[in-house]
Design a protein around this motif. Structure first.
Motif, PDB file in Angstrom:
ATOM      1  N   LYS A   1       0.717  -1.093  -0.076  1.00 50.38           N
ATOM      2  CA  LYS A   1      -0.076   0.244   0.071  1.00 50.38           C
ATOM      3  C   LYS A   1       0.882   1.412  -0.078  1.00 50.38           C
ATOM      4  O   LYS A   1       0.298   2.166  -0.047  1.00 50.38           O
ATOM      5  N   THR A   2       2.242   1.244  -0.119  1.00 56.17           N
ATOM      6  CA  THR A   2       3.052   2.201   0.052  1.00 56.17           C
ATOM      7  C   THR A   2       2.866   3.102  -1.159  1.00 56.17           C
ATOM      8  O   THR A   2       2.716   2.577  -2.443  1.00 56.17           O
ATOM      9  N   ASN A   3       3.089   4.309  -1.013  1.00 52.88           N
ATOM     10  CA  ASN A   3       2.795   5.266  -2.370  1.00 52.88           C
ATOM     11  C   ASN A   3       4.087   5.255  -3.091  1.00 52.88           C
ATOM     12  O   ASN A   3       4.985   5.681  -2.366  1.00 52.88           O
ATOM     13  N   VAL A   4       4.075   5.243  -4.288  1.00 53.23           N
ATOM     14  CA  VAL A   4       5.198   5.303  -5.190  1.00 53.23           C
ATOM     15  C   VAL A   4       4.915   6.300  -6.428  1.00 53.23           C
ATOM     16  O   VAL A   4       3.609   6.382  -6.460  1.00 53.23           O
ATOM     17  N   PRO A   5       5.808   6.776  -7.046  1.00 46.96           N
ATOM     18  CA  PRO A   5       5.508   7.628  -8.252  1.00 46.96           C
ATOM     19  C   PRO A   5       4.607   7.095  -9.138  1.00 46.96           C
ATOM     20  O   PRO A   5       4.711   5.792  -9.553  1.00 46.96           O
ATOM     21  N   SER A   6       3.610   7.593  -9.797  1.00 45.32           N
ATOM     22  CA  SER A   6       2.811   7.009 -10.753  1.00 45.32           C
ATOM     23  C   SER A   6       3.259   7.223 -12.000  1.00 45.32           C
ATOM     24  O   SER A   6       2.838   8.297 -12.888  1.00 45.32           O
ATOM     25  N   ILE A   7       4.330   6.446 -12.645  1.00 46.64           N
ATOM     26  CA  ILE A   7       5.074   6.677 -13.821  1.00 46.64           C
ATOM     27  C   ILE A   7       4.077   6.201 -14.953  1.00 46.64           C
ATOM     28  O   ILE A   7       4.461   6.404 -16.427  1.00 46.64           O
ATOM     29  N   PHE A   8       3.181   5.382 -14.845  1.00 47.41           N
ATOM     30  CA  PHE A   8       2.244   4.760 -15.754  1.00 47.41           C
ATOM     31  C   PHE A   8       1.252   5.433 -16.146  1.00 47.41           C
ATOM     32  O   PHE A   8       0.319   5.348 -17.119  1.00 47.41           O
ATOM     33  N   ALA A   9       0.647   6.600 -15.455  1.00 40.92           N
ATOM     34  CA  ALA A   9      -0.293   7.628 -15.633  1.00 40.92           C
ATOM     35  C   ALA A   9       0.240   8.698 -16.547  1.00 40.92           C
ATOM     36  O   ALA A   9       1.368   8.925 -16.730  1.00 40.92           O
ATOM     37  N   GLY A  10      -0.959   9.469 -16.920  1.00 39.82           N
ATOM     38  CA  GLY A  10      -0.622  10.677 -17.516  1.00 39.82           C
ATOM     39  C   GLY A  10      -0.919  10.537 -18.945  1.00 39.82           C
ATOM     40  O   GLY A  10      -1.707   9.904 -19.567  1.00 39.82           O
ATOM     41  N   ASP A  11      -0.422  11.201 -19.851  1.00 41.59           N
ATOM     42  CA  ASP A  11      -0.923  11.273 -21.294  1.00 41.59           C
ATOM     43  C   ASP A  11      -0.036  10.211 -22.251  1.00 41.59           C
ATOM     44  O   ASP A  11       0.155  10.394 -23.228  1.00 41.59           O
ATOM     45  N   LYS A  12       0.911   9.456 -21.467  1.00 39.57           N
ATOM     46  CA  LYS A  12       1.659   8.370 -22.228  1.00 39.57           C
ATOM     47  C   LYS A  12       2.655   8.919 -23.212  1.00 39.57           C
ATOM     48  O   LYS A  12       2.725   8.359 -24.400  1.00 39.57           O
ATOM     49  N   LYS A  13       3.119  10.097 -23.041  1.00 38.88           N
ATOM     50  CA  LYS A  13       4.311  10.628 -23.892  1.00 38.88           C
ATOM     51  C   LYS A  13       5.505   9.821 -23.718  1.00 38.88           C
ATOM     52  O   LYS A  13       6.133  10.049 -24.680  1.00 38.88           O
ATOM     53  N   ASP A  14       5.839   9.024 -22.881  1.00 35.94           N
ATOM     54  CA  ASP A  14       7.091   8.642 -22.536  1.00 35.94           C
ATOM     55  C   ASP A  14       6.777   7.213 -23.586  1.00 35.94           C
ATOM     56  O   ASP A  14       6.098   6.489 -23.585  1.00 35.94           O
ATOM     57  N   ASN A  15       7.870   6.790 -24.051  1.00 33.61           N
ATOM     58  CA  ASN A  15       8.013   5.522 -24.779  1.00 33.61           C
ATOM     59  C   ASN A  15       8.354   4.411 -23.795  1.00 33.61           C
ATOM     60  O   ASN A  15       8.513   4.837 -22.639  1.00 33.61           O
ATOM     61  N   ASP A  16       8.046   3.362 -24.146  1.00 33.80           N
ATOM     62  CA  ASP A  16       8.339   2.163 -23.136  1.00 33.80           C
ATOM     63  C   ASP A  16       9.620   2.024 -22.694  1.00 33.80           C
ATOM     64  O   ASP A  16       9.641   1.679 -21.407  1.00 33.80           O
ATOM     65  N   ILE A  17      10.502   2.352 -23.220  1.00 31.66           N
ATOM     66  CA  ILE A  17      12.089   2.341 -22.514  1.00 31.66           C
ATOM     67  C   ILE A  17      12.114   3.248 -21.525  1.00 31.66           C
ATOM     68  O   ILE A  17      12.684   2.980 -20.642  1.00 31.66           O
ATOM     69  N   GLU A  18      11.741   4.600 -21.805  1.00 28.31           N
ATOM     70  CA  GLU A  18      11.704   5.576 -20.731  1.00 28.31           C
ATOM     71  C   GLU A  18      10.642   5.284 -19.778  1.00 28.31           C
ATOM     72  O   GLU A  18      11.423   5.434 -18.623  1.00 28.31           O
ATOM     73  N   THR A  19       9.867   4.670 -19.911  1.00 27.88           N
ATOM     74  CA  THR A  19       9.060   4.232 -18.573  1.00 27.88           C
ATOM     75  C   THR A  19       9.693   3.152 -17.897  1.00 27.88           C
ATOM     76  O   THR A  19       9.600   3.188 -16.678  1.00 27.88           O
ATOM     77  N   LEU A  20      10.491   2.238 -18.777  1.00 26.81           N
ATOM     78  CA  LEU A  20      11.135   1.143 -17.828  1.00 26.81           C
ATOM     79  C   LEU A  20      12.160   1.878 -17.099  1.00 26.81           C
ATOM     80  O   LEU A  20      12.663   1.327 -16.029  1.00 26.81           O
ATOM     81  N   CYS A  21      12.836   2.847 -17.579  1.00 25.47           N
ATOM     82  CA  CYS A  21      13.867   3.405 -17.034  1.00 25.47           C
ATOM     83  C   CYS A  21      13.695   4.157 -15.774  1.00 25.47           C
ATOM     84  O   CYS A  21      13.988   3.936 -14.671  1.00 25.47           O
ATOM     85  N   LYS A  22      12.307   4.846 -15.805  1.00 23.71           N
ATOM     86  CA  LYS A  22      11.948   5.340 -14.557  1.00 23.71           C
ATOM     87  C   LYS A  22      11.266   4.333 -13.571  1.00 23.71           C
ATOM     88  O   LYS A  22      11.545   4.339 -12.343  1.00 23.71           O
ATOM     89  N   ALA A  23      10.950   3.059 -14.007  1.00 22.09           N
ATOM     90  CA  ALA A  23      10.696   2.075 -13.301  1.00 22.09           C
ATOM     91  C   ALA A  23      11.836   1.514 -12.407  1.00 22.09           C
ATOM     92  O   ALA A  23      11.798   0.894 -11.379  1.00 22.09           O
ATOM     93  N   THR A  24      13.016   1.550 -13.056  1.00 17.90           N
ATOM     94  CA  THR A  24      14.204   1.226 -12.347  1.00 17.90           C
ATOM     95  C   THR A  24      14.317   1.978 -10.950  1.00 17.90           C
ATOM     96  O   THR A  24      14.809   1.564  -9.982  1.00 17.90           O
ATOM     97  N   THR A  25      13.997   3.283 -11.179  1.00 16.79           N
ATOM     98  CA  THR A  25      14.230   4.223  -9.844  1.00 16.79           C
ATOM     99  C   THR A  25      13.201   3.595  -8.993  1.00 16.79           C
ATOM    100  O   THR A  25      13.745   3.637  -7.546  1.00 16.79           O
TER     101      THR A  25
END
Length: 135
Positions: A50-74
């Motif tokens: 239930k811990t809050n984490v940044p919502s990297i999958f929300a929004g206007d989907k302007k990031d490409n998949d690799i950028e999203t996965l890079c953020k997921a590493t963080t």
């Protein structure tokens, strides 16, 4: 005894193709292993889900998949203490991002803002990885 040039060129071409295929298989293995670890994580019922984490999958989907996965590493790096499998997922994502792009160096910066639960983040991550495996 000398080897004809045409035989050497054929050998080099075949070697290059095998290297590319091996890299693709290894990349697919990173994704499949991460999906397996995510499945195990999502079966676990622990309080940090239930811990809050940044919502990297929300929004206007302007990031490409690799950028999203890079953020997921963080995100996975910052929450490794919650689940033992997050370290493996983090390492797999870092390797995947490094193989797929020279533009992104994991971990990527994640903007503060909207948040989601760790559990929802893991479900979204699994969904994205499954889409990448299907190709």
């Amino acid at each position: 005894m000398s080897i004809p040039v045409s035989v050497l060129l054929t050998f080099l071409a075949l070697s290059a193709c095998q290297g590319h295929t091996a890299t693709q298989l290894q990349t697919a293995n990173f994704l499949k292993e991460s999906i397996m670890l995510l499945n195990k994580l999502l079966e676990m019922k622990v309080s940090c889900n239930k811990t809050n984490v940044p919502s990297i999958f929300a929004g206007d989907k302007k990031d490409n998949d690799i950028e999203t996965l890079c953020k997921a590493t963080t995100v996975t790096l910052e929450h490794q203490s919650c689940h033992k499998y997050l370290k493996g997922i983090h390492l797999n994502l870092v390797h995947f991002v490094q193989r797929k792009s020279t533009a992104y160096k994991a971990p990527c910066p994640v903007a503060a803002g909207n948040t989601t639960s760790l559990n929802d983040f893991l479900q979204d991550l699994r969904r994205l990885l499954q889409q990448l495996v299907k190709g």
